[in-house]
Enzyme design. Structure first.
Site, PDB file in Angstrom:
ATOM      1  N   PRO A  11       0.826  -1.203   0.000  1.00  0.00           N
ATOM      2  CA  PRO A  11       0.000   0.000   0.000  1.00  0.00           C
ATOM      3  C   PRO A  11       0.866   1.260   0.000  1.00  0.00           C
ATOM      4  O   PRO A  11       1.893   1.316   0.663  1.00  0.00           O
ATOM      5  CB  PRO A  11      -0.813  -0.119   1.282  1.00  0.00           C
ATOM      6  CG  PRO A  11      -0.099  -1.087   2.138  1.00  0.00           C
ATOM      7  CD  PRO A  11       0.688  -1.980   1.220  1.00  0.00           C
ATOM      8  N   GLU A  12       0.450   2.212  -0.786  1.00  0.00           N
ATOM      9  CA  GLU A  12       1.137   3.500  -0.821  1.00  0.00           C
ATOM     10  C   GLU A  12       0.210   4.528  -0.184  1.00  0.00           C
ATOM     11  O   GLU A  12      -0.833   4.185   0.368  1.00  0.00           O
ATOM     12  CB  GLU A  12       1.487   3.858  -2.276  1.00  0.00           C
ATOM     13  CG  GLU A  12       2.388   2.797  -2.924  1.00  0.00           C
ATOM     14  CD  GLU A  12       2.810   3.158  -4.349  1.00  0.00           C
ATOM     15  OE1 GLU A  12       2.856   4.357  -4.685  1.00  0.00           O
ATOM     16  OE2 GLU A  12       3.092   2.229  -5.122  1.00  0.00           O
ATOM     17  N   HIS A 109      -4.656 -15.282  11.951  1.00  0.00           N
ATOM     18  CA  HIS A 109      -3.988 -14.037  11.587  1.00  0.00           C
ATOM     19  C   HIS A 109      -4.715 -12.793  12.091  1.00  0.00           C
ATOM     20  O   HIS A 109      -4.387 -11.689  11.677  1.00  0.00           O
ATOM     21  CB  HIS A 109      -3.759 -13.918  10.079  1.00  0.00           C
ATOM     22  CG  HIS A 109      -3.163 -15.148   9.465  1.00  0.00           C
ATOM     23  ND1 HIS A 109      -1.975 -15.718   9.915  1.00  0.00           N
ATOM     24  CD2 HIS A 109      -3.597 -15.943   8.457  1.00  0.00           C
ATOM     25  CE1 HIS A 109      -1.719 -16.792   9.199  1.00  0.00           C
ATOM     26  NE2 HIS A 109      -2.672 -16.962   8.310  1.00  0.00           N
ATOM     27  N   ARG A 128       1.002 -12.319   6.543  1.00  0.00           N
ATOM     28  CA  ARG A 128       2.454 -12.416   6.339  1.00  0.00           C
ATOM     29  C   ARG A 128       3.247 -11.688   7.421  1.00  0.00           C
ATOM     30  O   ARG A 128       4.470 -11.800   7.476  1.00  0.00           O
ATOM     31  CB  ARG A 128       2.800 -11.887   4.948  1.00  0.00           C
ATOM     32  CG  ARG A 128       2.195 -12.782   3.869  1.00  0.00           C
ATOM     33  CD  ARG A 128       2.151 -12.099   2.519  1.00  0.00           C
ATOM     34  NE  ARG A 128       3.480 -11.956   1.931  1.00  0.00           N
ATOM     35  CZ  ARG A 128       3.691 -11.422   0.733  1.00  0.00           C
ATOM     36  NH1 ARG A 128       2.689 -10.972   0.028  1.00  0.00           N
ATOM     37  NH2 ARG A 128       4.906 -11.327   0.261  1.00  0.00           N
ATOM     38  N   ARG A 169      21.586  15.225  -8.011  1.00  0.00           N
ATOM     39  CA  ARG A 169      21.587  13.756  -7.876  1.00  0.00           C
ATOM     40  C   ARG A 169      21.856  13.065  -9.202  1.00  0.00           C
ATOM     41  O   ARG A 169      21.256  13.374 -10.215  1.00  0.00           O
ATOM     42  CB  ARG A 169      20.254  13.278  -7.284  1.00  0.00           C
ATOM     43  CG  ARG A 169      20.149  13.624  -5.818  1.00  0.00           C
ATOM     44  CD  ARG A 169      18.832  13.199  -5.259  1.00  0.00           C
ATOM     45  NE  ARG A 169      18.709  11.747  -5.216  1.00  0.00           N
ATOM     46  CZ  ARG A 169      18.631  11.048  -4.090  1.00  0.00           C
ATOM     47  NH1 ARG A 169      18.717  11.653  -2.925  1.00  0.00           N
ATOM     48  NH2 ARG A 169      18.471   9.754  -4.124  1.00  0.00           N
TER      49      ARG A 169
END
Ligand SMILES: [Zn+2]
Length: 290
Positions: A11-12, A109, A128, A169
């Protein structure tokens, strides 16, 4: 044609913001009457006496910083929640829209369960266990939050700032935008989508971008994220009607996961390519992204 991608994706910012918005109505202002903590660790050890420190506390507000959800408690502590790869927040026992969801039986879980005085039950399920939870002093520093760059929607994130951070950069712009010290919350999917919309190749060295191009990335990042949050809102309403589950939702991407498909840019005859950069797939159009 756009297509919907379902997947087990990290997820972002938009996904986490969607979860925050889904949780806010049942958590903000409510008291945690009982916290169940069913194991000592997720990705890392859970804080000491976590259940005791949560039980009886009122949630004053639910914030988001980068990809973390922060629940401020009336004990001057803040519960930090990170969904990781497979973490899900499930809501049960309250009226959601016109559907009532009864409490499901505990499942494997279900690592942390919060019973709220509103009747809602919030379950953190994570098969997980890449997720994390911790308690920190409200307003204090947390190792996971220290050093994070500005929020993409904040005033500190603007054209001159971004240009200043990337102009020297010698890394690809893709890597620079994934650097959480430069801007917080962006991940692989939305960086791919941003660079496509900006027509910038992910291979371009950050320092080689023209000043105007660097400045122009800021509104595009916001647009891409805002659209994803909006899509998440729609999916949230769907989820509420389905099973009260919050977490991953399908989304519509223009390049991500579309290797081999035709580019959607009007007049472009290109085909979406996949290039691996720093171990992660970049999806892009080699014709219109320069
Ligand atoms: Zn193209």
């Amino acid at each position: 044609m756009r297509r919907t991608v379902h997947g087990d994706l990290m997820p972002e910012l938009p996904e986490v913001e969607t979860v925050r918005r889904g949780l806010a109505p049942v958590m903000e202002g409510a008291v945690i009457t009982l916290a169940e903590v069913n194991r000592p660790n997720l990705r890392w050890f859970l804080p000491e006496r976590m259940a005791e420190r949560l039980t009886g506390r009122r949630v004053i507000g639910l914030r988001r910083r980068s990809k973390y959800i922060l629940a401020d408690l009336d004990s001057d502590e803040t519960l930090l929640i990170h969904l990781g790869m497979s973490g899900r927040m499930l809501i049960s026992g309250v009226m959601l829209g016109q559907f009532h969801h009864s409490h499901p039986a505990p499942q494997k879980h279900d690592h942390v369960v919060l019973h709220m005085d509103s009747g809602a039950r919030i379950t953190f399920n994570d098969a997980r266990r890449f997720g994390a939870m911790d308690l920190m002093p409200t307003g204090g520093a947390h190792p996971l939050l220290v050093g994070l760059g500005p929020e993409p929607f904040g005033n500190d994130f603007n054209g001159p700032y971004l240009e200043g951070r990337i102009k020297s950069r010698r890394t690809p712009i893709k890597s620079a935008l994934l650097d959480q010290r430069i801007v917080a919350g962006l991940g692989n999917i939305y960086v791919c989508e941003t660079l496509y919309r900006a027509r910038i190749s992910p291979l371009t060295l950050a320092g080689d971008l023209a000043e105007s191009a660097a400045h122009g990335l800021v509104p595009i990042i916001r647009e891409v994220l805002a659209e994803a949050i909006e899509a998440g809102g729609s999916s949230l309403r769907d989820f509420r009607q389905a099973n009260g589950e919050l977490g991953y939702f399908s989304n519509q991407f223009q390049v991500y996961g579309r290797e081999g498909e035709p580019c959607e840019t009007l007049g472009c005859m290109g085909t979406i390519a996949r290039t691996v950069q720093s171990g992660r797939s970049s999806f892009w159009c080699p014709v219109c992204q320069r």
